[in-house]
Design a protein around this motif. Sequence first.
Motif, PDB file in Angstrom:
ATOM      1  N   GLU A   1      -0.769  -9.817  -4.383  1.00 52.45           N
ATOM      2  CA  GLU A   1       0.223  -8.943  -3.776  1.00 52.45           C
ATOM      3  C   GLU A   1      -0.450  -7.654  -3.323  1.00 52.45           C
ATOM      4  N   LEU A   2      -0.202  -7.261  -2.061  1.00 52.70           N
ATOM      5  CA  LEU A   2      -0.736  -6.037  -1.479  1.00 52.70           C
ATOM      6  C   LEU A   2       0.425  -5.124  -1.119  1.00 52.70           C
ATOM      7  N   ALA A   3       0.261  -3.820  -1.356  1.00 51.28           N
ATOM      8  CA  ALA A   3       1.320  -2.866  -1.049  1.00 51.28           C
ATOM      9  C   ALA A   3       0.723  -1.600  -0.447  1.00 51.28           C
ATOM     10  N   PHE A   4       1.511  -0.960   0.439  1.00 49.43           N
ATOM     11  CA  PHE A   4       1.074   0.280   1.090  1.00 49.43           C
ATOM     12  C   PHE A   4       2.283   1.188   1.272  1.00 49.43           C
ATOM     13  N   GLN A   5       2.134   2.458   0.895  1.00 53.93           N
ATOM     14  CA  GLN A   5       3.190   3.443   1.088  1.00 53.93           C
ATOM     15  C   GLN A   5       2.571   4.737   1.603  1.00 53.93           C
ATOM     16  N   TYR A   6       3.229   5.329   2.612  1.00 52.58           N
ATOM     17  CA  TYR A   6       2.711   6.585   3.166  1.00 52.58           C
ATOM     18  C   TYR A   6       3.864   7.352   3.791  1.00 52.58           C
ATOM     19  N   ASP A   7       3.942   8.652   3.523  1.00 52.40           N
ATOM     20  CA  ASP A   7       4.918   9.484   4.224  1.00 52.40           C
ATOM     21  C   ASP A   7       4.253  10.773   4.684  1.00 52.40           C
ATOM     22  N   LEU A   8       4.976  11.533   5.490  1.00 49.48           N
ATOM     23  CA  LEU A   8       4.413  12.715   6.141  1.00 49.48           C
ATOM     24  C   LEU A   8       4.874  14.006   5.488  1.00 49.48           C
ATOM     25  N   SER A   9       5.380  13.919   4.259  1.00 50.45           N
ATOM     26  CA  SER A   9       5.935  15.105   3.613  1.00 50.45           C
ATOM     27  C   SER A   9       4.898  16.209   3.416  1.00 50.45           C
ATOM     28  N   ALA A  10       3.617  15.860   3.323  1.00 49.60           N
ATOM     29  CA  ALA A  10       2.578  16.871   3.132  1.00 49.60           C
ATOM     30  C   ALA A  10       2.316  17.690   4.391  1.00 49.60           C
TER      31      ALA A  10
ATOM     32  N   GLU B   1       4.669  19.201   6.392  1.00 53.32           N
ATOM     33  CA  GLU B   1       5.919  19.836   6.805  1.00 53.32           C
ATOM     34  C   GLU B   1       5.659  21.042   7.704  1.00 53.32           C
ATOM     35  N   ASP B   2       4.625  21.832   7.404  1.00 55.03           N
ATOM     36  CA  ASP B   2       4.346  23.013   8.220  1.00 55.03           C
ATOM     37  C   ASP B   2       3.955  22.632   9.639  1.00 55.03           C
ATOM     38  N   GLU B   3       3.211  21.547   9.778  1.00 52.22           N
ATOM     39  CA  GLU B   3       2.752  21.142  11.106  1.00 52.22           C
ATOM     40  C   GLU B   3       3.805  20.348  11.877  1.00 52.22           C
ATOM     41  N   LEU B   4       4.583  19.494  11.190  1.00 56.06           N
ATOM     42  CA  LEU B   4       5.477  18.560  11.869  1.00 56.06           C
ATOM     43  C   LEU B   4       6.945  18.954  11.807  1.00 56.06           C
ATOM     44  N   GLY B   5       7.310  19.818  10.878  1.00 53.35           N
ATOM     45  CA  GLY B   5       8.710  20.221  10.776  1.00 53.35           C
ATOM     46  C   GLY B   5       9.610  19.060  10.400  1.00 53.35           C
ATOM     47  N   TRP B   6      10.670  18.852  11.204  1.00 49.60           N
ATOM     48  CA  TRP B   6      11.648  17.803  10.885  1.00 49.60           C
ATOM     49  C   TRP B   6      11.012  16.412  10.819  1.00 49.60           C
ATOM     50  N   ALA B   7       9.931  16.175  11.581  1.00 54.19           N
ATOM     51  CA  ALA B   7       9.302  14.853  11.622  1.00 54.19           C
ATOM     52  C   ALA B   7       8.567  14.513  10.331  1.00 54.19           C
ATOM     53  N   SER B   8       8.381  15.500   9.445  1.00 51.96           N
ATOM     54  CA  SER B   8       7.667  15.218   8.195  1.00 51.96           C
ATOM     55  C   SER B   8       8.509  14.392   7.225  1.00 51.96           C
ATOM     56  N   GLY B   9       9.742  14.086   7.582  1.00 50.03           N
ATOM     57  CA  GLY B   9      10.584  13.254   6.719  1.00 50.03           C
ATOM     58  C   GLY B   9      10.349  11.768   6.860  1.00 50.03           C
ATOM     59  N   PHE B  10       9.521  11.354   7.824  1.00 51.19           N
ATOM     60  CA  PHE B  10       9.282   9.926   8.048  1.00 51.19           C
ATOM     61  C   PHE B  10       8.285   9.359   7.042  1.00 51.19           C
ATOM     62  N   GLY B  11       8.459   8.067   6.740  1.00 51.05           N
ATOM     63  CA  GLY B  11       7.526   7.365   5.878  1.00 51.05           C
ATOM     64  C   GLY B  11       7.650   5.862   6.057  1.00 51.05           C
ATOM     65  N   ILE B  12       6.656   5.137   5.571  1.00 47.31           N
ATOM     66  CA  ILE B  12       6.679   3.674   5.638  1.00 47.31           C
ATOM     67  C   ILE B  12       6.332   3.101   4.270  1.00 47.31           C
ATOM     68  N   LEU B  13       6.840   1.904   4.034  1.00 51.15           N
ATOM     69  CA  LEU B  13       6.565   1.172   2.797  1.00 51.15           C
ATOM     70  C   LEU B  13       6.496  -0.304   3.148  1.00 51.15           C
ATOM     71  N   THR B  14       5.422  -0.969   2.759  1.00 49.80           N
ATOM     72  CA  THR B  14       5.286  -2.383   3.092  1.00 49.80           C
ATOM     73  C   THR B  14       4.539  -3.113   1.986  1.00 49.80           C
ATOM     74  N   ASN B  15       4.812  -4.387   1.839  1.00 48.58           N
ATOM     75  CA  ASN B  15       4.020  -5.210   0.917  1.00 48.58           C
ATOM     76  C   ASN B  15       3.973  -6.648   1.416  1.00 48.58           C
ATOM     77  N   TYR B  16       2.964  -7.353   0.961  1.00 49.58           N
ATOM     78  CA  TYR B  16       2.709  -8.737   1.363  1.00 49.58           C
ATOM     79  C   TYR B  16       2.301  -9.529   0.133  1.00 49.58           C
ATOM     80  N   THR B  17       2.844 -10.744   0.010  1.00 49.80           N
ATOM     81  CA  THR B  17       2.529 -11.615  -1.127  1.00 49.80           C
ATOM     82  C   THR B  17       2.107 -12.984  -0.615  1.00 49.80           C
ATOM     83  N   ILE B  18       1.013 -13.483  -1.140  1.00 47.32           N
ATOM     84  CA  ILE B  18       0.587 -14.850  -0.900  1.00 47.32           C
ATOM     85  C   ILE B  18       0.411 -15.512  -2.256  1.00 47.32           C
ATOM     86  N   GLN B  19       0.916 -16.730  -2.404  1.00 50.79           N
ATOM     87  CA  GLN B  19       0.861 -17.387  -3.703  1.00 50.79           C
ATOM     88  C   GLN B  19       0.770 -18.898  -3.522  1.00 50.79           C
ATOM     89  N   GLU B  20       0.360 -19.549  -4.583  1.00 53.23           N
ATOM     90  CA  GLU B  20       0.358 -21.011  -4.616  1.00 53.23           C
ATOM     91  C   GLU B  20       0.904 -21.455  -5.963  1.00 53.23           C
TER      92      GLU B  20
END
Length: 656
Positions: free
Chosen positions: A480-489, A491-510
């Motif tokens: 299982e692989l997972a990735f999370q990232y947001d732009l909250s850090a 805020e001074d540069e991006l303003g309102w756009a710093s509220g965006f973020g993504i979260l994703t994961n992938y699973t391969i199994q047998e």
Amino acid sequence: MDLGSIQAALTGVIPVDIETDDDDPNLRFSSDTNSRITKSKIFRLGGEWQGDKLFVSAEVSRSESDSTTPSFNTTLNFINPNTPLDAGGGNDNAVPFAYDLSGGSLAFGIASGEANAPTSAQLLDPANVVLRDVNIGNNIAENGEDAFRVDFIYDLNMGPITTVDFGYRYSKTTSLSDQITSNVGLRTLDDSPRGNLFAEVLTAGPDNFDAADGRSLFIKDFLLINPELVASDPDRVLSILNDAITAHGGSRSISEPSSTVSGFFDIEEITDALYAQANFELGIFRGNAGLRYIETEVNSTGNSITTDANGDELVEQVTTGGDYSFLLPRINVVADVAEDVIVRAGWSQDIRRPNFNDLSTSVTFSTSPNPPVAIGNPNLEPEEVTSFDLSVEWYFAPSSLVSAGIFYKKRKDLFVEQEFSPFEDPVTGFRDTTAPCEQGGIFNPIADINVFGPDGGVGVCVPTQTVINDTADTTQKGLELAFQYDLSAFEDELGWASGFGILTNYTIQEFSGGEAVNTATSRASSVFARTTGMPDAEFTAVQGLLDLSENAYNFTLYYEKYGFSARARYTWREAYRSEDFGSTSSYPWGFPVVQDDRGQLNASVSYEVNDNFNVGVEVVNLTESNVEQYCVNEGALLCFQGLTDRRITFGVSYKY
């Protein structure tokens, strides 16, 4: 093995052939009004005590959940005025149909181009429908749990061991089910009143079955017993239908629901559990290790039904009991290998208990000859699951993460659902219509014989379904692989756009293992005999683990700022085998169905007006992704198609 292939006509007409069969194909309309009314009660009393090194908490509780499931389900047969009545006096006759299985759909409707096809006006004429089935129910389910727990935390601070947790759990769980039903199946015109005798409870059915996927072939015009009237005033509907039977001169009336002795069960499960766990810290390592001891006793009470020498029914309550105990170890370790890197490892043994319905010794019959009759297995043992997982997490930025993990599960005594089909004549397709079904299955006294016998009526051998423990182990392992990232850090540069973020994961199994097999039904075996050229072969397949996809992923885009929260999540999973066929738990060809690849997009938006007031909207299945299932192999002709809808929910909450 390669099952081969067979030619199939994807489009065509099933015409009326009076010379061969004067009542097939036929047309009938069903209306189901099932609901559930549940009353729940919870009582809890507990307390805590804190000493210098010892913390104690205790609680006693009682919970109850009592449900009734009122239902009033009806079926009408359409009598085609353009074809002769059934020569044997049956209450159905022939209607020509057109079908289209091309383009990944299951579409059918009236073959309007045929000379004996009914018109829209004829389909909506109450005089052209007759009452066929009435199934009334008011089943009772009473569930309860008495529980007690006491937990201790001792501040030990001895070497690497920081604290010790230990405690005791007691629970007594009960489940009572009583099937309260009334079933009437009318199979002759002499017994079945025409719709003009109960027209006041008839209504036109929905005419928008094309709205889901734009299909042009569907049944647009038909009549139903009004479901809204049934739900609001079932006594009136019952009275009108009985009056219609009387006015028609029928020999059978519809009785009030009564308890069905074969469907009663009462199960009690008592569990005692002790646990102890040591928590530790040593350098970069922290975690816990412990043991849990579980002892369970189960008693299942049901009705045994026999007949005496005079053929009278004898009912006796029979209780079967069993018990089991397990010692279950567990260890979890966390290593802070760097300031922003964590390694986690865990190993444990656990159990999965059987459902009460799978233990019940009672049976419930359906009026259809197709669904299997579930027969409980009071000797079921819990599944034993041994799990191991190892993962690495890198927190490369604030509120951001990359992780990778492997997992392994080994199951012993896996629950495996098995179906046993009655014998069907390979030429006629007929089943045995008398008890005790020596060639397989169980005799269902209220099931419609339908195409499974030379004559109409009720009472036919149907499949049985039971759950067993697989005698071989199964394994499941994957990454299982997972990735999370947001732009909250930013805020001074991006303003309102710093509220965006993504979260994703992938699973391969047998997954692999198991040795309990499923066997093809008689109908499926006749098809396989043609595709393989092996007429005397028995076709089986190991069931193993179900409801697992080899590949699956999800992706979430979110926004969180200024009291505004928005989230869109897309999930996708690869085809997998499942026992969830349509809305039933049955195996249409003797095997679990194959659920096709499917993705779904959900979204939600909410706004916090103030600390107390919040408004929002949630959308499920935004893209209206359909459900497609195959009977045996992925990519074959569809076995089931679910035209799912988009569900939108608006919500308002206020806290005070």
